[in-house]
Design a protein around this motif. Structure first.
Motif, PDB file in Angstrom:
ATOM      1  N   UNK A  98       0.787  -1.259   0.019  1.00 10.14           N
ATOM      2  CA  UNK A  98       0.078  -0.151   0.112  1.00 10.14           C
ATOM      3  C   UNK A  98       0.898   1.185   0.211  1.00 10.14           C
ATOM      4  N   UNK A  99       0.310   2.380  -0.369  1.00  9.44           N
ATOM      5  CA  UNK A  99       1.059   3.841  -0.543  1.00  9.44           C
ATOM      6  C   UNK A  99       1.732   4.010   0.641  1.00  9.44           C
ATOM      7  N   UNK A 100       1.237   3.578   1.959  1.00 13.55           N
ATOM      8  CA  UNK A 100       1.816   4.084   3.100  1.00 13.55           C
ATOM      9  C   UNK A 100       2.992   3.229   3.459  1.00 13.55           C
ATOM     10  N   UNK A 101       3.310   2.315   2.630  1.00 13.60           N
ATOM     11  CA  UNK A 101       4.520   1.338   2.816  1.00 13.60           C
ATOM     12  C   UNK A 101       5.672   1.880   2.124  1.00 13.60           C
ATOM     13  N   UNK A 102       5.435   2.592   1.322  1.00 17.77           N
ATOM     14  CA  UNK A 102       6.333   3.362   0.323  1.00 17.77           C
ATOM     15  C   UNK A 102       7.161   4.543   0.905  1.00 17.77           C
ATOM     16  N   UNK A 103       8.483   4.683   0.956  1.00 16.07           N
ATOM     17  CA  UNK A 103       9.208   5.737   1.600  1.00 16.07           C
ATOM     18  C   UNK A 103       9.936   6.445   0.542  1.00 16.07           C
ATOM     19  N   UNK A 104       9.677   7.345  -0.174  1.00 17.56           N
ATOM     20  CA  UNK A 104      10.345   8.167  -0.985  1.00 17.56           C
ATOM     21  C   UNK A 104      11.529   8.721  -0.396  1.00 17.56           C
ATOM     22  N   UNK A 260      14.510   7.605  -5.480  1.00 17.45           N
ATOM     23  CA  UNK A 260      14.224   6.253  -5.271  1.00 17.45           C
ATOM     24  C   UNK A 260      13.229   6.099  -4.068  1.00 17.45           C
ATOM     25  N   UNK A 261      13.081   4.759  -3.819  1.00 17.79           N
ATOM     26  CA  UNK A 261      12.099   4.644  -2.627  1.00 17.79           C
ATOM     27  C   UNK A 261      12.574   3.133  -1.988  1.00 17.79           C
ATOM     28  N   UNK A 262      12.055   3.093  -0.893  1.00 21.35           N
ATOM     29  CA  UNK A 262      12.055   1.840   0.080  1.00 21.35           C
ATOM     30  C   UNK A 262      10.782   1.669   0.585  1.00 21.35           C
ATOM     31  N   UNK A 263      10.446   0.110   0.411  1.00 20.44           N
ATOM     32  CA  UNK A 263       9.242  -0.164   0.848  1.00 20.44           C
ATOM     33  C   UNK A 263       9.639  -1.195   2.175  1.00 20.44           C
ATOM     34  N   UNK A 264       8.749  -0.742   3.189  1.00 23.78           N
ATOM     35  CA  UNK A 264       8.796  -1.461   4.401  1.00 23.78           C
ATOM     36  C   UNK A 264       7.486  -1.585   4.776  1.00 23.78           C
ATOM     37  N   UNK A 265       7.129  -3.154   4.528  1.00 22.54           N
ATOM     38  CA  UNK A 265       5.574  -3.413   4.965  1.00 22.54           C
ATOM     39  C   UNK A 265       5.219  -3.427   6.248  1.00 22.54           C
ATOM     40  N   UNK A 266       4.194  -2.951   6.515  1.00 23.52           N
ATOM     41  CA  UNK A 266       3.737  -3.040   8.050  1.00 23.52           C
ATOM     42  C   UNK A 266       3.662  -4.296   8.801  1.00 23.52           C
ATOM     43  N   UNK A 267       3.702  -5.433   8.025  1.00 19.70           N
ATOM     44  CA  UNK A 267       3.682  -6.751   8.544  1.00 19.70           C
ATOM     45  C   UNK A 267       5.184  -7.121   9.042  1.00 19.70           C
ATOM     46  N   UNK A 268       6.128  -6.300   8.687  1.00 21.68           N
ATOM     47  CA  UNK A 268       7.500  -6.696   8.963  1.00 21.68           C
ATOM     48  C   UNK A 268       7.906  -6.221  10.339  1.00 21.68           C
ATOM     49  N   UNK A 269       7.843  -7.354  11.351  1.00 22.43           N
ATOM     50  CA  UNK A 269       8.184  -7.001  12.808  1.00 22.43           C
ATOM     51  C   UNK A 269       8.941  -7.846  13.210  1.00 22.43           C
ATOM     52  N   UNK A 270       9.970  -7.615  14.368  1.00 18.18           N
ATOM     53  CA  UNK A 270      10.638  -7.995  14.843  1.00 18.18           C
ATOM     54  C   UNK A 270      10.565  -7.973  16.558  1.00 18.18           C
ATOM     55  N   UNK A 273       8.017  -5.406  17.290  1.00 14.74           N
ATOM     56  CA  UNK A 273       8.323  -3.987  16.863  1.00 14.74           C
ATOM     57  C   UNK A 273       8.315  -3.880  15.567  1.00 14.74           C
ATOM     58  N   UNK A 274       7.604  -2.978  15.150  1.00 16.87           N
ATOM     59  CA  UNK A 274       7.413  -2.444  13.645  1.00 16.87           C
ATOM     60  C   UNK A 274       8.476  -1.852  13.015  1.00 16.87           C
ATOM     61  N   UNK A 275       9.191  -2.618  12.013  1.00 18.60           N
ATOM     62  CA  UNK A 275      10.119  -1.612  11.164  1.00 18.60           C
ATOM     63  C   UNK A 275       9.892  -0.582  10.632  1.00 18.60           C
ATOM     64  N   UNK A 276       8.548  -0.754  10.056  1.00 15.96           N
ATOM     65  CA  UNK A 276       7.950   0.362   9.286  1.00 15.96           C
ATOM     66  C   UNK A 276       8.024   1.779  10.314  1.00 15.96           C
ATOM     67  N   UNK A 277       7.519   1.377  11.264  1.00 20.08           N
ATOM     68  CA  UNK A 277       7.532   2.668  12.407  1.00 20.08           C
ATOM     69  C   UNK A 277       9.033   3.004  12.638  1.00 20.08           C
TER      70      UNK A 277
END
Ligand code: PLP
Length: 404
Positions: A98-104, A260-270, A273-277
């Motif tokens: 989704x658009x909010x998983x894209x970091x320009x 460029x851009x980087x995609x960090x999905x919201x489901x990516x958790x360690x 902890x959310x890597x997206x956040x």
């Protein structure tokens, strides 16, 4: 008294491109009449497509009027660009990004160097060998790689995954389990890639082992074969184990524009902890956004006319790639890559090492390429030529090589 970050002292000098420049300069001084053809650079040469130039002009004019002036961009990028990216690069391919998983950002080089900030000091990274040098060097600066052995050209705390003709340039699961796995596919420098099924196996491996894949897709636009993933998120389960880096440099000629851009999905958790956040926080603290006019130009990359013009530009470079590949094969060389990437990776003839072949080619054909050993110990005995030159120069270079 202050002290420096000692890790910088551990970096072996990057002599690759400066050594090439020195050798070429020495040769041209001794032989000023010779015309050198450079097929060594990893930079594009075609001008920006007309649709992009037109959009740039419009955006520049907007900046000259109070009503349409743009100051700081939103940290994570303008919605118009993030929406265009998601629609074209993900939703059109059935990926649930989704658009909010894209970091320009201002390009994939900085993102690929900065992303390691999210991880603990003692994570162990794995890289393909040969490799784009940024992944390792950024971890060296962060103090994560142990000690360097000049004989093996390896760091004690880095896992190397050799990619050579013996394994078809397909990285194998390492004996020691890594925490972070860098994959660049299609690959710079080898110009090769892996199938979607092989990538799926890496995604399954990462999910099983609790590892994270940092997937550099800078050359995605050059993929010509079926069953090659255009995004790692085409693979099942990638949203819980992968970050994807993309660039406008190679598909749209933005090397001097920076986007460029980087995609960090919201489901990516360690561990919950959310890597997206984390990346949002990092981006917000350390980055003030890519320029408005450049993001507008990025949006034009996804317009119908922009897409058509860029398809032609990529085709132009890939025509060069085919000319190099076929020409070298005719001349008896063993060559790889050049089908899904603008790089040709050749086996040096007659057991010459990479630098011996560099000298041989420079002196006898006046053609400049890049020694494979500069990208890692498993690159020894290989040589990289790029398809980013003009067609005329590419064909002329091949004629010279054929007549050696
Ligand atoms: C060229 C390249 C990039 C793109 O870098 P930008 O900073 O976006 O220009 C990223 N990764 C690899 C492997 C490359 O060759």
């Amino acid at each position: 008294m202050y002290q420096i970050n000692d890790n910088f002292q551990k970096l072996p000098g990057s002599y690759l491109f400066s050594t090439i420049a020195k050798k070429v300069n020495a040769y041209t001084q001794a032989h000023p009449e010779k015309k050198i053809i450079r097929l060594g650079i990893g930079d594009v040469t075609q001008p920006l497509a007309p649709a992009i130039i037109e959009t740039l002009h419009k955006a520049v004019d907007e900046m000259g009027h109070a009503e349409t002036f743009h100051g700081y961009a939103p940290d994570l990028g303008y919605d118009f660009l993030r929406s265009a990216i998601v629609k074209n690069d993900y939703q059109a391919r059935g990926c649930g990004i989704e658009a909010d998983e894209i970091f320009v950002s201002d390009g994939a080089k900085s993102d690929s160097a900065d992303i390691q900030e999210l991880f603990a000091q003692d994570v162990k990274i794995a890289v393909c060998d040969p490799v784009y040098p940024v992944y390792v060097d950024s971890n060296v600066m962060a103090g994560r790689t142990g000690t360097y052995n000049p004989d093996t050209q390896k760091w004690s705390n880095v896992i190397y995954m050799p990619c050579t003709s013996e394994n078809g340039f397909v990285p194998e699961f390492p004996q020691e389990t890594p925490d972070i796995i860098y994959l660049c596919l299609p690959n710079n420098p080898t110009g090769t890639t892996i199938t979607k099924d092989q990538l799926q196996a890496w995604v399954d491996y990462a999910n099983k082992e609790g590892a994270l894949i940092i997937y550099d897709g800078a050359y995605e636009a050059y993929i010509s074969e079926d069953n090659v993933a255009h995004s790692i998120y085409e693979c099942q389960g990638a949203q819980t184990c992968a970050i994807e880096l993309k660039s406008f440099s190679k598909n749209a000629g933005f090397t001097g524009m920076r986007l460029g851009y980087t995609v960090v999905p919201k489901d990516l958790k360690c561990g919950g902890v959310s890597l997206h956040d984390m990346w949002a926080r990092r981006h917000g603290t350390k980055f003030n956004g890519a320029p408005y006019i450049v993001q507008r130009a990025g949006e034009a990359v996804y317009s119908e006319v922009g897409k058509a013009q860029l398809k032609e530009q990529v085709a132009y470079y890939m025509k060069n790639a085919a000319a190099i590949k076929n020409g070298l094969q005719d001349a008896g060389y063993t060559v790889f890559g050049g089908v899904n990437a603008p790089y040709i990776w050749l086996k040096t003839p007659q057991n010459m090492n990479s630098w011996e072949f560099f000298d041989y080619l420079l002196e006898n054909a006046n053609v400049v390429g890049t020694p494979g050993s500069g990208f890692g110990p498993s690159g020894e005995g290989y040589f990289r030529l790029t398809a980013f030159g003009t067609y005329e120069n590419t064909v002329a270079a091949l004629e010279r090589i054929k007549s050696l």
